[in-house]
Design a protein around this motif. Structure first.
Motif, mmCIF file in Angstrom:
data_model
loop_
_atom_site.group_PDB
_atom_site.id
_atom_site.type_symbol
_atom_site.label_atom_id
_atom_site.label_comp_id
_atom_site.label_asym_id
_atom_site.label_seq_id
_atom_site.Cartn_x
_atom_site.Cartn_y
_atom_site.Cartn_z
ATOM 1 N N GLN A 395 0.800 -1.216 0.000
ATOM 2 C CA GLN A 395 0.000 0.000 0.000
ATOM 3 C C GLN A 395 0.838 1.272 0.000
ATOM 4 O O GLN A 395 0.424 2.280 -0.576
ATOM 5 C CB GLN A 395 -0.930 -0.001 1.220
ATOM 6 N N ILE A 396 2.021 1.236 0.647
ATOM 7 C CA ILE A 396 2.785 2.479 0.797
ATOM 8 C C ILE A 396 3.885 2.644 -0.238
ATOM 9 O O ILE A 396 4.492 3.713 -0.307
ATOM 10 C CB ILE A 396 3.403 2.561 2.204
ATOM 11 N N SER A 397 4.175 1.621 -1.032
ATOM 12 C CA SER A 397 5.248 1.753 -2.029
ATOM 13 C C SER A 397 4.776 1.231 -3.383
ATOM 14 O O SER A 397 3.906 0.370 -3.464
ATOM 15 C CB SER A 397 6.498 0.983 -1.582
ATOM 16 N N ALA A 398 5.380 1.790 -4.426
ATOM 17 C CA ALA A 398 5.060 1.392 -5.805
ATOM 18 C C ALA A 398 6.025 0.283 -6.220
ATOM 19 O O ALA A 398 7.173 0.557 -6.548
ATOM 20 C CB ALA A 398 5.173 2.596 -6.732
ATOM 21 N N GLN A 399 5.545 -0.953 -6.188
ATOM 22 C CA GLN A 399 6.431 -2.092 -6.384
ATOM 23 C C GLN A 399 6.236 -2.732 -7.763
ATOM 24 O O GLN A 399 5.111 -2.856 -8.239
ATOM 25 C CB GLN A 399 6.194 -3.135 -5.292
ATOM 26 N N LEU A 400 7.342 -3.107 -8.341
ATOM 27 C CA LEU A 400 7.322 -3.921 -9.551
ATOM 28 C C LEU A 400 8.569 -4.789 -9.569
ATOM 29 O O LEU A 400 9.488 -4.585 -8.774
ATOM 30 C CB LEU A 400 7.254 -3.060 -10.805
ATOM 31 N N THR A 401 8.607 -5.767 -10.463
ATOM 32 C CA THR A 401 9.676 -6.769 -10.453
ATOM 33 C C THR A 401 10.310 -6.890 -11.824
ATOM 34 O O THR A 401 9.603 -6.930 -12.839
ATOM 35 C CB THR A 401 9.130 -8.146 -10.013
ATOM 36 N N THR A 402 11.636 -6.944 -11.847
ATOM 37 C CA THR A 402 12.399 -7.185 -13.069
ATOM 38 C C THR A 402 13.165 -8.489 -12.912
ATOM 39 O O THR A 402 13.765 -8.735 -11.858
ATOM 40 C CB THR A 402 13.380 -6.034 -13.333
ATOM 41 N N VAL A 403 13.156 -9.340 -13.954
ATOM 42 C CA VAL A 403 13.766 -10.669 -13.888
ATOM 43 C C VAL A 403 14.842 -10.785 -14.965
ATOM 44 O O VAL A 403 14.631 -10.370 -16.110
ATOM 45 C CB VAL A 403 12.711 -11.775 -14.081
#
Length: 611
Positions: A395-403
């Protein structure tokens, strides 16, 4: 004056705790330092001892209710303040305690009671007078540890001990450890008994030259025990105290499993009418005490022992405790688990060998369904904390993932070549994880934006000056992330040892609260369970977490200097970086992963392995 029982601080960052069980109820008597209730926090499950002796007059915080540190949990009234203190008097008289002496004085002659009063404290004064030796004190076993519980004395009064020889075992909310003897000599006095709690710095025992104190400690107690029942025989016939203790034992077979109490328990009933006989009366309460301590509500066990029993599959109702008063200790559970483990291989082949067929050997064993199926249980404190923090992180951070995909064939070859010598030299197995940890720390030093934290309200970003590497561990009680402080100062061997040590102590519930905080970046090895990769959630207030997939062999197109592009088997792994897009851009994440990929594929770890 009434004494207030308050919620203690059970860790630096612990602000509240949940009452899981009251070991005493309102109106019951409690002794000083006797366990009064069990409390669960985000980090530990522990017992809270009573700060004073008296009667529990009021429970302020009920079971499954949460209270802040320092808030009142209960009220204990002093000796002369509770009108119902006469109720436990018969039981106290049988135990020959000094506190109820004013009441028997009115029923018996002063000439008979005075020897009992003088002889009861005699062991303490005699041993105190012989304490001309070296005091063994409870050491500080952690920054926030203020007390410890003696779980087992490895030496008894009168026995000799060598310098640095283990003297006793102590349990705290962080560690279970042995306390060595500071000097060589004879154990003159034991001040803190088994299952008793002492503060840091308190004297546990006295060691010196051989003394006559042990002999004095053993001879006086039998005399008052034999005289007191003769004069108070009419009172004991009408005393209601022993009966509830017998009724509270739901499993009589536990008491019968003791070698000594079993015959006493069988002969107690025919001997009941003949209570005037002095020898038979002490025997009956002894059997009752063993039964009640060994079963059900009367004989409680600590949360640590209950968890260990659940992990080892040991039924506590079948155990006979070796602790004080029949208390079931951790060692009792371990011994029972070891017996079950050693008995299983021998029993199964003898029973199945005569009828085993080829078809039966080929057929796989049917998996037993989990006992949790169809049940609804209350969330544990740590599981509720994990759930809350994971949602808050999203909720408090903008998260995404790179592989990215990394070829670790060179590391695999180095590991196969060096792992035997590495384990012999350093005492730990050489896994892939230390290689990833070392490469990650080096990449964080080159890309500090991934090793940072952001404060949106203040409008600042902090680039940390050290790499405090969190390692996610799958512990029995839930996911725990211990931290390797200053990981950038360690080499491959140092990281291997720290990872193995933290993981082992975390799984055995020996990690301290101060060791699971302060991380700046986290590694989670989901590949250890066979996952190719996942999208891990950031551990706040960090801005990045690296997921390590399984190292698998598969055909890959590679460029050979002579043959050109060929298909060859290679050891491959996926690395998944989840990052906070508020401060880390996609390009920053790509550069960090690129540095990490280059370091791992180059495989220049020969110097670290001594090759």
């Amino acid at each position: 004056m009434p004494v207030s029982v308050t919620m203690p601080r059970l860790g630096e960052s612990v602000t509240e705790g949940t009452v899981t069980r009251w070991l005493k109820q309102e109106g019951e008597r409690v002794e000083a330092d006797e366990p009064l209730l069990e409390v669960s926090t985000d980090k530990v499950d522990t017992e809270i001892p009573s700060p004073a002796a008296g009667v529990l007059t009021r429970i302020v915080v009920g079971e499954d209710e949460t209270a802040e540190v320092g808030s009142e949990l209960a009220v204990i009234a002093g000796e002369g303040e509770d009108a119902g203190s006469a109720a436990p008097a018969p039981a106290q008289q049988q135990a020959a305690e000094p506190e109820p002496e004013p009441e028997p004085a009115a029923l018996t002659t002063p000439s008979t009671e005075k020897p009992v009063e003088e002889e009861t404290p005699a062991p303490q004064t005699a041993s105190a007078g012989s304490s001309e030796g070296t005091e063994v004190k409870l050491p500080a076993l952690g920054e926030s540890v203020t007390e410890g519980t003696v779980t087992r004395w490895l030496k008894q009064v009168g026995e000799t001990v060598e310098a640095d020889e283990p003297l006793l075992e102590v349990s705290t909310d962080k560690v279970d450890t042995e306390i060595p003897s500071p000097v060589a000599g004879t154990v003159l006095e034991i001040k803190v008994g088994e299952d008793e709690t002492a503060e840091v710095g308190a004297v546990l025992a006295v060691i010196g030259s051989a003394d006559a104190a042990p002999a004095k400690q053993e001879t006086p107690p039998p005399a008052p025990k034999q005289e007191a029942p003769k004069q108070e025989a009419p009172k004991q016939e009408s005393a209601p105290a022993p009966q509830p203790r017998i009724e509270s034992a739901p499993a009589p077979q536990i008491g019968e499993s003791y070698a000594t109490p079993s015959p006493a328990a069988e002969t107690k009933q025919p001997a009941a009418p003949a209570q005037p006989a002095a020898p038979s009366q002490p025997a009956a309460p002894a059997a009752e005490t063993v039964k009640s301590n060994g079963a059900g509500d009367a004989g409680y066990v600590t949360p640590l022992v209950r968890k260990l029993a659940a992990e080892k599959g040991v039924d506590l109702s079948t155990l006979s405790g070796t602790g004080v008063g029949g208390r079931i200790r951790k060692q009792d559970v371990l011994d029972a688990a070891e017996k079950a483990r050693s008995a299983a291989p021998t029993a199964q082949p003898t029973a199945s060998a005569p009828v085993e067929t080829t078809e039966q050997r080929k057929a796989p064993a049917k998996a037993e369904p989990s006992p949790l199926r169809g049940r609804t249980e209350k969330l544990t404190r740590i599981r509720a904390t994990i759930a809350r923090r994971m949602v808050e992180s999203l909720q408090i951070s903008a998260q995404l993932t790179t592989v990215v995909e990394v070829d670790v064939t060179k590391i695999a070859n180095l590991r196969n070549k060096a792992k035997a010598d590495f384990q012999a030299k350093h005492g730990v197995k050489l896994t892939f994880l230390p290689f990833f940890a070392l490469a990650t720390v080096e990449a964080l030093q080159q890309h500090p934006v991934v090793n940072s934290s952001i404060d949106v309200e203040a409008g600042t970003v902090t680039y940390h000056g050290a790499e405090h590497l969190g390692i996610a561990v799958d512990a029995p009680k839930g996911l725990v992330v211990p931290v390797i402080k200053d990981a950038g100062d360690l080499n491959l061997a140092g990281l291997s040892k720290r990872i193995a040590d933290l993981a082992d102590r975390t799984r055995n519930n020996k990690i301290g609260p101060d060791e699971i905080g302060g991380g700046t970046f986290t590694l989670t090895n989901t590949g250890s369970r066979g996952a190719l990769f996942d999208t891990p959630i950031i551990n706040q207030p960090q801005v990045g977490i690296l997921g390590l997939g399984a190292v698998v062999k598969r055909p890959v197109i590679v460029n050979d200097p002579e043959l050109g592009e060929i298909i060859a088997p290679r050891s491959m792994v996926y690395l998944a970086l989840s990052y906070d897009h508020r401060i880390v851009d996609g390009a920053d994440a790509a550069r960090f992963l690129g540095t990490l990929k280059e370091r791992l594929e180059a495989g220049h770890f020969e110097a670290d392995l001594g090759l």
